[in-house]
Scaffold this motif. Structure first.
Motif, mmCIF file in Angstrom:
data_model
loop_
_atom_site.group_PDB
_atom_site.id
_atom_site.type_symbol
_atom_site.label_atom_id
_atom_site.label_comp_id
_atom_site.label_asym_id
_atom_site.label_seq_id
_atom_site.Cartn_x
_atom_site.Cartn_y
_atom_site.Cartn_z
ATOM 1 N N VAL A 1 0.911 -1.229 0.084
ATOM 2 C CA VAL A 1 -0.103 0.040 -0.006
ATOM 3 C C VAL A 1 0.675 1.163 -0.053
ATOM 4 O O VAL A 1 0.426 2.003 -0.921
ATOM 5 N N ARG B 1 2.513 1.689 -3.384
ATOM 6 C CA ARG B 1 1.677 2.323 -4.041
ATOM 7 C C ARG B 1 1.642 3.492 -4.229
ATOM 8 O O ARG B 1 1.526 4.421 -5.406
ATOM 9 N N ASP C 1 -3.820 -7.276 -9.562
ATOM 10 C CA ASP C 1 -4.461 -6.690 -8.467
ATOM 11 C C ASP C 1 -5.334 -5.630 -8.845
ATOM 12 O O ASP C 1 -5.041 -4.481 -9.129
ATOM 13 N N GLN C 2 -6.630 -5.830 -8.888
ATOM 14 C CA GLN C 2 -7.639 -4.883 -9.376
ATOM 15 C C GLN C 2 -7.447 -3.560 -8.472
ATOM 16 O O GLN C 2 -7.807 -2.463 -8.885
ATOM 17 N N ILE C 3 -7.298 -3.600 -7.301
ATOM 18 C CA ILE C 3 -7.114 -2.507 -6.306
ATOM 19 C C ILE C 3 -6.057 -1.779 -6.603
ATOM 20 O O ILE C 3 -6.244 -0.554 -6.797
ATOM 21 N N GLU C 4 -4.975 -2.130 -6.945
ATOM 22 C CA GLU C 4 -3.772 -1.423 -7.448
ATOM 23 C C GLU C 4 -4.254 -0.431 -8.940
ATOM 24 O O GLU C 4 -3.818 0.499 -8.985
ATOM 25 N N MET D 1 -7.099 0.270 -9.856
ATOM 26 C CA MET D 1 -8.155 1.308 -9.633
ATOM 27 C C MET D 1 -7.577 2.543 -9.071
ATOM 28 O O MET D 1 -7.870 3.710 -9.349
ATOM 29 N N THR D 2 -6.442 2.229 -8.279
ATOM 30 C CA THR D 2 -6.076 3.502 -7.095
ATOM 31 C C THR D 2 -5.015 4.383 -8.187
ATOM 32 O O THR D 2 -5.044 5.254 -8.196
ATOM 33 N N TYR E 1 -15.790 0.486 -13.614
ATOM 34 C CA TYR E 1 -16.600 0.070 -12.333
ATOM 35 C C TYR E 1 -18.302 0.382 -12.791
ATOM 36 O O TYR E 1 -19.167 -0.327 -12.368
ATOM 37 N N SER F 1 -14.334 -5.336 -5.564
ATOM 38 C CA SER F 1 -14.181 -6.586 -4.533
ATOM 39 C C SER F 1 -14.946 -6.165 -3.120
ATOM 40 O O SER F 1 -14.889 -5.081 -2.841
#
Ligand code: ATP
Ligand code: MG
Lengths: 348, 283, 308
Positions: free
Chosen positions: A170, A173, A193-196, A198-199, A222, A236
């Motif tokens: 995190v 990132r 990693d879809q959170i990576e 997205m951010t 999204y 997620s």
């Protein structure tokens, strides 16, 4: 000047088509993330841009030039590898200066560029160490530093954070995001990693089996996923998809003619009064995660539906009804393509 | 009192093994001792009573060795040939090994197979044509065959495969990082792959050096003048006019040839033994 | 982003722009391989073809030039000349004596020395020392020790009341002596291969078997020996092929004698080619040797493939 254009890019390893025709525009200064499940060809695509794999067919342009057959070091790109790939027999300083030396940059200039990069990445104290004497996060920084000092037009990252623990991931990132802000270069970043994704991303490219499923901003992906795959890949916990028949659409609302299933994101569902919901079922499990709870609701049809629930979690086994804002509904056709939200919202 | 506790049993067991090993070691160790001791005896005493300590220490054997034939020159020949062969083998085999390990090109597997097939073929099979070829180009009674044949023969190919095996274990991404940094292919090989393959290079160097140092058939066939002899050939050449061996000189010379190698071996035995293990597992 | 101008300028340069990346890689590969391939062609392939050619000719001191005679040399070797079968028998005896002795001793030593105890390194160093010694030196020292009456071995035997034979002058004893001294020289190599294999066996197996009450011998028979199978196979083939190559050892210890009692194939080729200058006949022998070695190699590869 450092935009990228991929047209009809294909890659074949022996008899296997790994990349099956990719068209993509990357604008100057954009942060683009390739995301997709393991083995979908993200690394291969990135390595073709870097010049580490040859392009079977199609055309790659960086800026105005066709780069298909240009050697890696002549493309004006730098790459940060998943394993960091630091030269174990060189110190941090020499690792960062290696490419400059090879390219014949003068020692003074080399020193100043290394110093500048070290300052940005807070590596000043580590310059004389060897890679084995560094922690994972520090190695990561050196790898980025090595890319920075070459002043490339385009940065390529292949899952640079996947070897770090969750907390460090995190943190790094946000550092990479800050770096992009600061340098303003074009960056292409691969992750599963879809959170990576997205951010970090200005623009996300979702890949599956060597094909681009959708390109768009994080919001677009999204809000308006183009198909079931993207819908379930982004977000997620992943989107619930239930057959149209199991859903009690609010009166007056009609699903598009070709829709066969309805998608609802867990975070959009909420518990409501019995009889007034869009679906109903029994709470099978309630997982408390701190900020919220994740409810596994077994619908009457037997399908499991996830719900992110704020507040006190209901007893397991309790019957509940779920509601959703109609604007958050998705619908999909038999082939998985999205066919627009149910329309005809009743006007009051 | 129980005499045979497990601990004592182990001790006795160990003593028995050690004793057995000591006995077994005699034929391995004794020839060296006997060689040194006999090399220090006079021509007469050498056939006298089998005493390990010479009655009169004949240090002049070691002087006479050098006057009987150009032994210093022969010693130097062996040394420089072995060093040349080692250097050339390292270069040639690591280049080829790298290409086989890393580069993708049509025919790579086939070439590997061809080379493997030569790995096992004894020198004796091809030595006749090689002799005529060397004669054609005027290399008879020169050191060229002793350098060329080992570098490109089975030994060189074995080295190639050893290097290939090791290069395959060098992380690919490291080399790719080198490419991104602007290295040519040669640069990647020289500045990344080679520095990271020191253990394999050391193994190849050790085995190649010893092999050349001990080479016998090729010198026997290709070299005829005394100043061009290498050690293995020179050693058996200490004979009287009728061809009977002058043992005291032969053994003194053998001592001079063997002891330096043994000293290096004892110092670096771990490394040397590992090198052989590495090459054997492959072969 | 610092100096986009220089970056762009740098990117413009691409040497040999007509080359694709793939062609470039292939070219580099051939370049890297070129010394090895050139050497391979000149010093292996060409000679192999040549030796096949020679073997079909009559070419010796008398004829002074090569005349084509077809398979006469092979016919000579395999059918007419009793020498060849004598030599073949010697080679077989040498291999059959050397290989089992070498392997059994190697395994025994490896079993004794694969553990960790005080002095283990010293013993390993001693048993391996002859391997790094030149065959010439080793042969000379043993020849010295094995002389008739005056030799050290016979003097020791005399000391305990035995009259030893004149080892290197009696055919059967000479063969035995050559085999045993060669085994002592080379057993260290197989020993370390076995040690490496033994140390690679997980200790859990051993411990588990012991818990079940297996004896040391049972553990060896049921666990260790089967697990050593692949190593044993490799060692067996390497040692067998190696035994065909032995030349220097025999040349220096017995000169092939007495009464050709230790004349083996490698030596016979040398003798026919370089002492008697029977080039055609020697080449036929070389081809026969080549076929034997290739057959052994193929057998090994086949067995190993089946194994994995
Ligand atoms: N050199 C190669 N030869 C043959 N097939 C390859 C090669 N490299 C990759 N592949 C195949 O190409 C496909 C895509 O691989 P790639 O490494 O691009 O996947 P990825 O999306 O990066 O996956 P991951 O998230 O696991 O890194 C995989 O099926 C892989 O097996
Ligand atoms: Mg990948």
């Amino acid at each position: 000047m450092s935009s990228l254009t991929l047209s009809g890019i294909k890659k074949r390893f022996g008899k296997v088509d790994v990349i099956r025709g990719v068209d993509l525009e990357v604008e100057d200064g954009e942060f683009v993330v390739f995301v997709g499940p393991s083995g979908c060809g993200k690394s291969t695509l990135l390595r073709m841009i870097a010049g580490l794999e040859d392009i079977t067919s199609g055309e790659l342009r960086i800026g105005e030039r066709v780069m298909n057959e240009v050697q890696p070091a002549r493309r004006g790109v730098a790459m940060v590898f998943q394993s960091y790939a630091l030269y174990p027999h060189l110190t941090v300083r020499d690792n960062m200066g290696f490419g400059l030396k090879v390219r014949g940059v003068k020692p003074e200039e080399r020193a100043s560029r290394i110093a500048a990069a070290a300052a940005i990445l807070k590596l000043d104290a580590l310059l004389e160490r060897f890679p084995r004497e560094l922690s994972g996060g520090q190695r990561q920084r050196v790898a980025i530093g090595r890319a920075i000092v070459g002043e490339p037009d385009v940065f390529l990252f292949d899952e640079p954070l996947s070897n770090l623990d969750a907390e460090l991931r995190v943190h790094m990132r946000s550092e990479i995001a800050a770096l992009h802000q600061r340098l303003g270069n074009t960056m292409i970043y691969v992750t599963h990693d879809q959170i990576e994704a997205m951010t970090l991303a200005d623009k996300i490219v979702v890949l599956r089996d060597g094909i681009v499923e959708q390109v768009g901003t994080p919001h677009e992906l999204y809000r308006r996923p183009r198909n079931l795959f993207v819908a379930q890949f982004i977000g997620s916990p992943k989107m619930n998809v239930v057959p149209l028949a199991d859903v009690e659409l609010p009166p007056g609302l009609v699903a598009p003619a070709n829709a066969v299933s309805i998608g609802m994101r867990p975070e959009h569902l909420a518990i409501t009064n019995p009889g007034s919901g869009i679906v109903s079922g029994r709470v099978a499990i309630a997982e408390y995660t701190g900020a919220s709870s994740l409810l596994h609701v077994e619908l009457d049809s037997g399908a499991i539906c996830l719900v992110v629930h704020q507040g006190d979690e209901p007893q397991a086994g309790k019957r509940i009804d779920l509601r959703i804002d109609t604007g958050n509904l998705h619908s999909f056709g038999a082939d998985g393509t999205a066919c627009g939200p149910p329309t005809g919202h009743p006007r009051s | 009192m129980d005499a045979l506790t497990p601990r004592r049993l182990r001790l006795i067991n160990q003593i028995c093994w050690t004793l057995a090993l000591c006995v077994a070691a005699i034929p391995f160790l004794f020839p060296f001792i006997w060689m040194v001791s006999s090399g220090l005896k006079s021509a007469n005493e050498i056939f006298g009573s089998p005493s390990i300590v010479p009655r009169a220490w004949q240090w002049q054997n070691f002087v006479e060795v050098f006057s009987y034939q150009p032994f210093a020159r022969q010693y130097f020949n062996s040394l420089y040939i072995a060093l040349t062969v080692t250097a050339a083998t390292l270069l040639v085999s690591s280049l080829a090994g790298y290409a086989l390990a890393r580069l993708r090109f049509a025919g790579s597997a086939l070439i590997g197979l061809f080379l493997v097939s030569a790995l096992m073929v004894p020198e004796e099979v091809t030595i006749l044509p090689n002799f005529f070829m060397m004669r054609r180009v005027g290399f008879i009674d020169s050191h060229w065959p002793l350098i060329l044949l080992p570098v490109f023969g089975p030994q060189g190919i074995m080295a190639t495969f050893l290097m290939r095996q090791y290069f395959m274990a060098v992380p690919r991404e490291l080399e790719e990082a080198g490419k991104m940094d602007g290295l040519s292919r040669f640069g990647v090989w020289w500045r990344i792959a080679v520095p990271l393959s020191r253990p394999a290079l050391a193994a190849v160097a050790i085995i190649t050096f010893l092999n050349s140092w001990n080479l016998f058939l090729e010198p026997l066939i290709f070299v005829s003048s005394l100043e061009k002899f290498t050690l293995p050939l020179a050693l058996s050449n200490f004979t009287d006019p009728y061809g009977a061996p002058l043992w005291h000189l032969q053994l003194a010379a053998t001592t001079l040839a063997v002891v330096p190698i043994l000293i290096v071996y004892v110092i670096a035995q771990r490394q040397i033994v590992e090198s052989f293990a590495l090459s054997g597992v492959k072969g | 982003m610092g100096q986009p101008a220089t970056m762009a300028a740098r990117a413009q340069r691409n040497d040999a722009p007509w080359l694709t990346l793939k062609m470039r890689e292939a070219m580099e590969a051939w370049l890297f391989l070129s010394p090895t391939l050139a050497g391979f062609l000149i010093f292996f392939v060409a000679p192999l073809v040549a030796v096949l050619g020679y073997s079909l000719t009559e070419w010796n001191l008398l004829s002074q030039q090569a005349t084509f005679v077809g398979l006469a040399n092979y016919d000579d070797a395999l059918m007419r000349n009793a020498d060849f079968w004598h030599v073949a028998r010697n080679s077989a005896v040498f291999a059959l004596g050397l290989v089992p002795l070498n392997m059994a001793l190697a395994l025994l030593l490896a079993l004794a020395l694969s553990g960790r105890f005080r002095g283990v390194v010293v013993f390993r160093t001693i048993f391996f020392a002859p391997v790094v010694t030149s065959a010439a030196a080793w042969a000379i020292v043993w020849k010295f020790q094995l002389q008739g009456e005056a030799g050290f071995i016979n003097q020791v035997l005399a000391g305990i009341g035995i009259t030893g034979p004149n080892w290197l002058r009696e055919p059967n004893w000479a063969m035995a002596a050559v085999i045993v001294t060669r085994v002592i020289k080379m057993v260290g190599l197989n020993m370390i291969l076995y040690i490496a294999a033994l140390q690679a066996i997980p200790r859990d197996y051993d411990a588990a078997a012991r818990l079940e009450g297996a004896s040391g011998l049972q553990i060896f028979r049921m666990i260790t020996w089967p697990l050593l199978g692949p190593t044993t196979l490799v060692i067996m083939v390497i040692t067998t092929i190696g035994s065909f190559k032995v030349f220097d050892h025999i040349y220096l210890m017995t000169g092939g004698g007495p009464e050709n009692g230790t004349l083996v194939l490698a030596f016979y080729i040398y003798q026919q080619g370089f002492e008697f200058f029977n080039v055609g006949y020697a080449s036929a022998l070389a081809m026969i040797m080549f076929v034997i070695v290739m057959a052994l190699t193929v057998v090994q590869l086949a067995l190993r493939r089946k194994d994995t």
